[in-house]
Enzyme design. Structure first.
Site, PDB file in Angstrom:
ATOM      1  N   LYS A 211     -12.770  31.633  -1.852  1.00  0.00           N
ATOM      2  CA  LYS A 211     -11.936  32.826  -2.011  1.00  0.00           C
ATOM      3  C   LYS A 211     -12.660  34.078  -1.501  1.00  0.00           C
ATOM      4  O   LYS A 211     -13.808  34.008  -1.070  1.00  0.00           O
ATOM      5  CB  LYS A 211     -11.500  32.966  -3.474  1.00  0.00           C
TER       6      LYS A 211
HETATM    7  C1  LIG Z   1      -7.342  28.831  -5.451  1.00  0.00           C
HETATM    8  C2  LIG Z   1      -6.007  29.117  -6.050  1.00  0.00           C
HETATM    9  C3  LIG Z   1      -5.783  29.018  -7.429  1.00  0.00           C
HETATM   10  C4  LIG Z   1      -6.785  28.420  -8.377  1.00  0.00           C
HETATM   11  O1  LIG Z   1      -7.990  29.097  -8.397  1.00  0.00           O
HETATM   12  P1  LIG Z   1      -9.238  28.414  -9.167  1.00  0.00           P
HETATM   13  O2  LIG Z   1     -10.165  29.583  -9.395  1.00  0.00           O
HETATM   14  O3  LIG Z   1      -9.804  27.392  -8.238  1.00  0.00           O
HETATM   15  O4  LIG Z   1      -8.724  27.843 -10.415  1.00  0.00           O
HETATM   16  C5  LIG Z   1      -4.561  29.416  -7.933  1.00  0.00           C
HETATM   17  N1  LIG Z   1      -3.594  29.870  -7.126  1.00  0.00           N
HETATM   18  C6  LIG Z   1      -3.753  29.949  -5.785  1.00  0.00           C
HETATM   19  C7  LIG Z   1      -2.639  30.468  -4.943  1.00  0.00           C
HETATM   20  C8  LIG Z   1      -4.960  29.552  -5.208  1.00  0.00           C
HETATM   21  O5  LIG Z   1      -5.105  29.591  -3.869  1.00  0.00           O
END
Ligand SMILES: *Cc1c(COP(=O)(O)O)cnc(C)c1O
Length: 394
Positions: free
Chosen positions: A190
């Site tokens: 991210k």
């Molecule tokens: C990555 C992601 C999540 C989950 O994030 P985590 O921190 O891995 O739990 C939720 N929603 C979207 C749209 C994502 O891309």
């Protein structure tokens, strides 16, 4: 003599971790306090300041944050929650954790965010629905004014999935706190990362308190308070609900504090890469991603190109294979949830139920876009994409 060694594989994503992060983790390791403690508290304060929202609750993933958010607003068995199929499964799975049912609503064909017109129809068709989970896809804000109007008209709560949206702005303001709760992700790929981690922010003290309690076993004060406040018995605590184990460690928070300070410069780097790609791909048989609201900041977590398949002799899957042969990692965002076996079979969903999501999925490919990509790496992506598409153009 020509050097024939192929260049190293260029990954689709790569975290930008500097010496500051390394030093911060080492400092925490040496401090004697590893789990939720002073650094997590400081990260929450930094984060609340960054998004200008009073309460920030650190958790060990965005999935955990979304679960806590839905629990805090009172979602329970039999409830319905409106959301998009064009997302990662985490967005909808948390609805199932609570025994509720997601109602999927198709996306708009330009930004792939939940379509407000279809959302209003769905809200009318499901008057018993309790909440909406919009996803700010790729780092482009949803049309929050329309979503909040629909929410008010139908008494729906709004939980923003902002896993892609740091830092994204809407109407000049950094995303966070338009809906009841906004949840960010610090997963390794991210826009900023703590390895695993997330943050739920809200303007409502009551919702913040509930999430603070539920992230740590339903204990009414967190570990830090229990062991550090001098005027209370250090051994006493009360369990007020069967909570979860969703707290962030101080090691993760140490990384997060460093990363948050760089969020702005990371965004500028990603935006510059997106602009270079868009310029280079102008004459190829593709639809390039645009910032739908140029006056606002797009976080550019993802750069999603759409192939014009009717002008190409190859499919998206073959394009991805050719990119891999050229030593470049790509990805697909997303395989819509209604095509996934669990969601498809549980709710008897057909591919054509969400035609926009389906069409985007069949054509889309995400290219590498991460801070720290060198000029040479960006050029490698541009020349591979250009030569594969020009060769396959019909
Ligand atoms: C990555 C992601 C999540 C989950 O994030 P985590 O921190 O891995 O739990 C939720 N929603 C979207 C749209 C994502 O891309």
């Amino acid at each position: 003599m020509q050097d024939t060694t192929p260049p190293a594989f260029l990954p689709f994503a790569k975290p930008a971790i500097g010496e500051e992060e390394v030093a911060a983790v080492v400092k925490t390791l040496r401090s004697g306090w590893l789990t939720t403690g002073p650094v997590t508290k400081a990260f929450e304060q930094d984060f609340a300041g960054f998004v200008s929202v009073p309460h920030a609750v650190a958790v060990n993933s965005a999935t955990a944050g979304l679960h806590l958010a839905l629990e805090a607003i009172g979602i329970g068995p039999g409830d319905k929650v409106l959301t998009t199929p064009y997302t990662f499964t985490a967005t909808a799975e948390v609805v199932r954790y609570l025994g509720a049912t997601p109602i999927f609503v198709d996306v708009d064909p330009d930004g792939f965010n939940i379509d407000p017109t279809k959302l209003a129809e769905a809200a009318r068709a499901h008057p018993e629905a309790k909440a909406i989970i919009p996803v700010h896809f790729a780092g482009q804000s949803c049309d929050m004014a329309s979503i909040m109007d629909i929410a008010r008209a139908h008494s729906l709560r709004v939980i923003e999935d902002a896993a892609h949206a740091l830092p994204t702005t809407y109407d000049g303001q950094v995303i966070g706190g338009i809906g009841d709760i906004t949840v960010f992700s610090f997963y390794a790929t991210k826009t900023i990362t703590t390895g695993e981690g997330g943050m739920a922010v809200t303007r409502c003290e009551k919702l913040a308190k509930r999430m603070q309690t539920m992230r740590l076993h339903g204990i009414s004060r967190d570990v830090f308070d229990r062991y550090t406040s001098s005027n209370k018995a250090t051994w006493y605590y009360e369990v007020v609900a069967p909570g979860f184990k969703y707290n962030m460690t101080d090691m993760a928070a140490s990384i997060g504090r460093c990363q948050l300070r760089k969020a702005g410069s990371f965004q500028q780097e990603r935006e510059a890469i997106a602009n270079r790609y868009n310029k280079a791909f102008a004459n190829l048989p593709v639809v390039r991603p645009e910032n739908q609201c140029p006056q606002d900041t797009h976080a550019w977590h993802l750069y999603v190109l759409r192939l014009e398949l009717d002008r190409l002799s190859i499919s998206r899957d073959v394009f991805i294979e050719r990119m891999r042969e050229a030593g470049i990692g790509t990805s697909v965002h997303f395989i819509p949830l209604h095509l996934q076996p669990y969601w498809r079979d549980t709710y008897d969903l057909k591919p054509q139920d969400f035609p926009v999501a389906l069409e985007v999925y069949e054509r889309c490919v995400s290219l590498p876009i991460w801070p720290g990509m060198t000029n040479g790496e960006i050029e490698r992506v541009i020349s591979a994409v250009s030569s594969i598409l020009l060769e396959a153009a019909v």
